[in-house]
Motif scaffolding. Structure first.
Motif, short mmCIF file in Angstrom:
data_model
loop_
_atom_site.label_atom_id
_atom_site.label_comp_id
_atom_site.label_asym_id
_atom_site.label_seq_id
_atom_site.Cartn_x
_atom_site.Cartn_y
_atom_site.Cartn_z
N ILE A 9 0.87 -1.18 0.00
CA ILE A 9 0.00 0.00 0.00
C ILE A 9 0.90 1.23 0.00
N ASP A 10 0.83 1.99 -1.07
CA ASP A 10 1.63 3.21 -1.23
C ASP A 10 0.81 4.37 -0.67
N VAL A 11 1.27 4.96 0.44
CA VAL A 11 0.47 5.99 1.11
C VAL A 11 0.76 7.40 0.61
N HIS A 12 1.56 7.53 -0.46
CA HIS A 12 1.96 8.87 -0.87
C HIS A 12 2.12 8.96 -2.38
N THR A 13 1.03 9.32 -3.08
CA THR A 13 1.10 9.56 -4.53
C THR A 13 0.34 10.85 -4.85
N HIS A 14 0.74 11.46 -5.96
CA HIS A 14 0.21 12.77 -6.32
C HIS A 14 -0.62 12.73 -7.59
N ASP A 248 5.99 8.66 -3.55
CA ASP A 248 5.95 10.00 -4.14
C ASP A 248 5.68 9.94 -5.64
N TYR A 249 5.07 8.85 -6.09
CA TYR A 249 4.72 8.70 -7.51
C TYR A 249 3.91 9.91 -7.98
N PRO A 250 4.18 10.47 -9.16
CA PRO A 250 5.01 9.90 -10.22
C PRO A 250 6.47 10.34 -10.22
N VAL A 251 6.90 11.18 -9.27
CA VAL A 251 8.30 11.62 -9.33
C VAL A 251 9.27 10.49 -8.99
N ILE A 252 8.84 9.54 -8.17
CA ILE A 252 9.59 8.31 -7.92
C ILE A 252 8.61 7.16 -8.10
N THR A 253 8.98 6.17 -8.87
CA THR A 253 8.07 5.06 -9.11
C THR A 253 8.18 4.03 -8.00
N PRO A 254 7.09 3.34 -7.70
CA PRO A 254 7.18 2.25 -6.72
C PRO A 254 8.12 1.14 -7.18
N ASP A 255 8.26 0.96 -8.50
CA ASP A 255 9.20 -0.05 -9.00
C ASP A 255 10.62 0.25 -8.53
N ARG A 256 11.04 1.49 -8.72
CA ARG A 256 12.39 1.87 -8.30
C ARG A 256 12.52 1.79 -6.78
N TRP A 257 11.51 2.31 -6.07
CA TRP A 257 11.57 2.33 -4.61
C TRP A 257 11.68 0.91 -4.06
N LEU A 258 10.84 0.02 -4.54
CA LEU A 258 10.83 -1.35 -4.01
C LEU A 258 12.11 -2.10 -4.36
N ALA A 259 12.67 -1.85 -5.55
CA ALA A 259 13.93 -2.50 -5.92
C ALA A 259 15.05 -2.11 -4.96
N ASP A 260 15.08 -0.84 -4.58
CA ASP A 260 16.11 -0.40 -3.63
C ASP A 260 15.79 -0.83 -2.20
N PHE A 261 14.50 -0.91 -1.88
CA PHE A 261 14.11 -1.36 -0.54
C PHE A 261 14.50 -2.81 -0.33
N ASP A 262 14.47 -3.62 -1.38
CA ASP A 262 14.87 -5.02 -1.28
C ASP A 262 16.31 -5.17 -0.81
#
Length: 294
Positions: A9-14, A248-262
Motif C-alpha cells: 500500500i503506497d500511502v503517498h502519490t500525487h 511520491d509517484y510519479p516523481v519516484i516510481t514504486p518499482d524503483r523504490w521497491l527494488a532499492d528497498f529489497d
C-alpha cells in the motif's frame, strides 16, 4: 479492496493533472520539480489506477491546495475523490484544503469526508505558506480529528521551487517536523503522518514519532538507498509498527523504490509491516481498525 491480495500500500502519490488537463503546479514550479526529480510522466488518476492494479498495489492519492500562497488553482478535491471512487480496488482518496481558507475550508473538509469518502488530508506547509503549529489551522485539524481522518504533513526539504530564485517563495522552515509536535499535543486523537525522510530534521521526526502515539512516518520521496542510518535503525525497532511505504509517484516510481528497498537491511518480519500491514491498520482497511501504538 481485497487487502490480502495486495503486495503493498503506497500511502503517498500525487494527482498532478486533472481530467481536463489542469496541472497541480504552476509552470514555473513544475519546471523546477522536473529538473530536481528528472523528467517524469503526469498520469491521470485512471491511469494511476491501471498502473497500481497491474502491480497488485493500492495507493493513496491527493493533490495540494496552495491557492493562497501561489495563486494557482488546485485540482478539484471532488474530482480526486470521484476518480478514486471509480477504482476502489486500488485507490484511496485523500484531499487537500488550504488552511488559509478558514471556516470555508473547515466546511469543505467536513463535506469531503461525509459526502465523498475522503480518508485524509495532505498539508504541505512550505508550499502553503504556514507553520503547522499556527492556530489559524487549528479549526481544520479539529474537524479532521473529529471525523477520524488522517493528517499527512510534508516534512523536510522540497524539490518544489528548488533552483528558482528565492525558491519560488517557498520557505523550508515551515516543514520542520518538530512544528507538528504541537499539533500532536493539542489534538491527541489525530492520526498524523510525517511524510518523507525529513532532511535536515530526521532526528526531530524520529523523536516526535516515538513520543506521540498517533504519529507515523512515511518513506516517500527518497530512494531507500539514501535513507539515513538512524531512520533504518528506528524502522527496524522502535517504529516498526509506525513506518509506512510511500513512493511520491510519479516523481519516484514504486518499482524503483521497491527494488532499492529489497537491498536495505530490514528485518524479514518488519518488511510486511512497512509495505502493507501498518498502512492497512492506520487506514482501517480489510476490517482492521486504526489503533494507537504504545
Amino acid at each position: 479492496m481485497n487487502v490480502e491480495e495486495l503486495v503493498a500500500i503506497d500511502v503517498h502519490t500525487h494527482a498532478e493533472v486533472s481530467a481536463g488537463g489542469h496541472a497541480s503546479l504552476s509552470a514555473e514550479l513544475f519546471g523546477a520539480s522536473q529538473k530536481y526529480f528528472k523528467e517524469h510522466p503526469r498520469p491521470t488518476i485512471p491511469e494511476m489506477a491501471a498502473y497500481y492494479r497491474e502491480r497488485k498495489m493500492a495507493a493513496v492519492v491527493f493533490t495540494v491546495d496552495a491557492e493562497h500562497a501561489t495563486g494557482h488553482p488546485r485540482i478539484s478535491n471532488e474530482e480526486v475523490a470521484e476518480s478514486c471512487a471509480a477504482h476502489p480496488d486500488v485507490l484511496i482518496p485523500f484531499a487537500s484544503v488550504d488552511p488559509w481558507k478558514g471556516r470555508a475550508g473547515v466546511r469543505e473538509a467536513r463535506r469531503l469526508v461525509e459526502e465523498y469518502g475522503v480518508r485524509g488530508f495532505k498539508f504541505h506547509p512550505s508550499i502553503q505558506g504556514f507553520s503547522p503549529d499556527d492556530r489559524m489551522a487549528y479549526p481544520l485539524y479539529e474537524v479532521i480529528e473529529e471525523l477520524g481522518a488522517i493528517a499527512l504533513f510534508h516534512t523536510g526539504q522540497t524539490g518544489i521551487g528548488a533552483g528558482v530564485p528565492g525558491g519560488g517563495g517557498i520557505r523550508l522552515k515551515h516543514s520542520n517536523p518538530m512544528l507538528v509536535d504541537d499539533v500532536a499535543v493539542d489534538f491527541p486523537e489525530l492520526r498524523i503522518i510525517l511524510a518523507h525522510p525529513s532532511f535536515p530534521w530526521q532526528d526531530e521526526a524520529l523523536a516526535v514519532a516515538t513520543h506521540k502515539p498517533y504519529v507515523h512516518i512515511d518513506l516517500s520521496g527518497w530512494s531507500p538507498k539514501y535513507f539515513p542510518p538512524q531512520l533504518v535503525r528506528y524502522a527496524n525497532t522502535l517504529l516498526k509498527d509506525k513506518v509506512l511505504f510511500g513512493s511520491d509517484y510519479p516523481v519516484i516510481t514504486p518499482d524503483r523504490w521497491l527494488a532499492d528497498f529489497d537491498k536495505l537491511e530490514i528485518k524479514p518480519e518488519v518488511r510486511p509491516k512497512i509495505l502493507k500491514d501498518n498502512a492497512a491498520r492506520l487506514l482501517g482497511l480489510g476490517g482492521q481498525k486504526g489503533t494507537r501504538q504504545p
